[in-house]
Design an enzyme around this catalytic site. Structure first.
Site, short mmCIF file in Angstrom:
data_model
loop_
_atom_site.label_atom_id
_atom_site.label_comp_id
_atom_site.label_asym_id
_atom_site.label_seq_id
_atom_site.Cartn_x
_atom_site.Cartn_y
_atom_site.Cartn_z
N CYS A 37 -4.14 -0.92 -2.45
CA CYS A 37 -4.24 0.53 -2.60
C CYS A 37 -5.09 0.76 -3.84
O CYS A 37 -4.76 0.26 -4.92
CB CYS A 37 -2.83 1.10 -2.79
SG CYS A 37 -2.80 2.85 -3.25
N GLU A 43 -3.12 8.74 7.92
CA GLU A 43 -1.66 8.57 8.04
C GLU A 43 -1.12 9.28 9.29
O GLU A 43 -0.07 8.92 9.81
CB GLU A 43 -0.94 9.07 6.76
CG GLU A 43 -1.16 8.19 5.51
CD GLU A 43 -0.42 6.84 5.57
OE1 GLU A 43 0.64 6.75 6.21
OE2 GLU A 43 -0.93 5.85 4.97
N HIS A 95 -7.59 3.05 3.14
CA HIS A 95 -7.44 3.84 4.36
C HIS A 95 -8.79 4.10 5.05
O HIS A 95 -8.84 4.39 6.24
CB HIS A 95 -6.82 5.21 4.06
CG HIS A 95 -5.34 5.17 3.80
ND1 HIS A 95 -4.80 4.67 2.64
CD2 HIS A 95 -4.28 5.58 4.56
CE1 HIS A 95 -3.47 4.78 2.69
NE2 HIS A 95 -3.13 5.33 3.84
N ASP A 118 0.86 -1.19 0.00
CA ASP A 118 0.00 0.00 0.00
C ASP A 118 0.88 1.23 0.00
O ASP A 118 2.08 1.16 0.30
CB ASP A 118 -0.89 0.00 1.24
CG ASP A 118 -1.81 1.23 1.28
OD1 ASP A 118 -2.46 1.52 0.26
OD2 ASP A 118 -1.83 1.92 2.32
N SER A 119 0.28 2.37 -0.31
CA SER A 119 0.98 3.65 -0.23
C SER A 119 1.37 3.99 1.21
O SER A 119 2.21 4.85 1.44
CB SER A 119 0.09 4.76 -0.78
OG SER A 119 -1.09 4.86 -0.01
N CYS A 146 -11.04 3.17 -0.90
CA CYS A 146 -9.67 3.47 -0.50
C CYS A 146 -9.43 2.64 0.74
O CYS A 146 -10.26 2.66 1.67
CB CYS A 146 -9.52 4.96 -0.20
SG CYS A 146 -7.91 5.40 0.49
#
Lengths: 269, 269
Positions: free
Chosen positions: B72, B151, B185, B9-10, B183
């Site tokens: 991602c 994040e 996240h 993932d990012s 997403c």
């Protein structure tokens, strides 16, 4: 000519898979065979279920299907491995999809399974659930009265609600949070089962989950239908065509408005 | 040595997929790479996302994974097809699983999608949804503020709830009944998103659905881990290892009690 998805069952139960495939994958063409003349499969010995399933798969193979769905838990438990070598199309059953969905859904880790005597006696759900996650606990219950009720078309009568509640009573004392409807006939009785189990138990329809997994398998292998016209579905049964069509039309009515259907009674026996 | 599942993932978003794979498939060993030093990917041009994803996939290929999961959505939308020819393991993205689950779930046929600017601009969800069912209507919304919030680790602050509610306001006037968290996240913000959208909108976690489909793909191809010991998972990140470990430990705590984890900071850049 586009390759169809072939779906078979001991009777009308596989129509619950058909409905979900029509809803989730409306571009796909379906060939259905319901062995209504020999239902139920649940009480039959394994070798008989294997023989019947092979006869139907041989019949369906004539249509060159891209996928064969054994939409019967009893036939999946007994016959899946036996028929795979005999056909070139991939063969999918209904036990693993329901098991995977139940593992995703449970939070307590205790899962209930209801099915025919044959399915429960085979221990197939418990084996598949444990192969995914060894921590899962399984509580199983055979419900031999349910398939005959559905094959008669009596889904909503007070007598049906009473029988369902009485049958499921032993499960109400167990710590399950998720219940697998381990027979494709049982979604016809979902209202009665839900009323008996209460709102805190999540019901997993092996029919709905099998359609979801057919979607995964066809899409990930690049084999989804790309046709944009309305597909023509074919339905076959081995028993009383009137009763079969009545149940099928009623169950599929939202999915089949404007969709052409061809009804056939074949001479498989 | 058992072959692991590689997940990238990012940043920390792919941990939502990790959590679900650990829960649904506890026998599987996981190698994770979070590109926290270069997150977010959402605003980056396509060629940069492709280059970063290829670097990470090359790094993960050293572990001989049986499956590579691009956890991602932005990288799935831009880089999935570009990286497939470069690795021998099958590569799975997170867009199709969420799309398939949403088609299964919707009753009105109108589905909402939220994601990064990159994911929404790519039109990938709309394309996949329409390829399954041409009747589906899609309402999309980019939410560029959400990844930076996650994040930083600020999932539950009142400020986060305010930003989420404000961002999602345009969706509340639309007829969607199902919302794809497009997403990985976003499951960290599920409580805030659920509070903003109300109880009648079903939230689809592309993380949870991807784990379900990994289960389908590995089980149907006979590639599930059969090891019975506890697997050792490895976690790598390219940015601040302290912040990464704090978020990972908190998010995975129910799944990692008694499970050995190896933390590493590699020199990929």
């Amino acid at each position: 000519m586009r390759q169809p998805i072939a779906i078979l069952d001991s009777g009308v139960g596989g129509l619950t898979v058909v409905k979900e495939v029509m809803r989730q994958l409306p571009r796909e063409r379906i060939i259905y065979f319901g062995d209504t003349g020999r239902a139920p499969y649940g009480p039959r010995p394994a070798e008989e279920v294997i023989r019947f399933t092979r006869e139907i798969v041989d019949f369906l193979a004539r249509f060159d299907p891209k996928l064969i769905v054994v939409a019967c838990n009893t036939a999946t438990a007994y016959a899946l491995e036996a028929i795979r070598p005999h056909v070139k199309a991939p063969v999918v059953g209904v036990i693993r999809p329901g098991a995977r969905a139940a593992v995703k859904r449970t939070t307590t880790g205790t899962i209930g399974v209801i099915g025919t005597e044959g399915t429960i006696r085979s221990g197939a759900y418990e084996r598949v659930l444990k192969s995914l996650s060894p921590r899962i606990q399984v509580v199983s219950l055979a419900c031999p009265m349910f398939v005959p009720i559905v094959e008669r078309g009596a889904f909503q009568s007070p007598e049906t609600y009473r029988i369902v509640a009485e049958t499921l009573k032993p499960l109400r004392r167990t710590p399950i949070d998720t219940l697998i409807l381990g027979c494709t006939h049982y979604p016809f009785l979902a209202d009665a089962i839900s009323a008996a189990m209460g709102p805190d138990i999540a019901l997993i329809s092996s029919a709905q989950e099998t359609a979801r997994d057919i979607s995964t398998m066809l899409q990930e292998s690049g084999r989804l239908s790309e046709w944009t016209d309305v597909p023509v579905h074919h339905f076959y049964c081995s028993g009383d065509p009137e009763l079969f069509q009545t149940i099928a039309r009623q169950w599929l009515k939202e999915q089949t408005a404007g969709v052409p259907i061809v009804w056939r009674v074949p001479c498989i026996r």
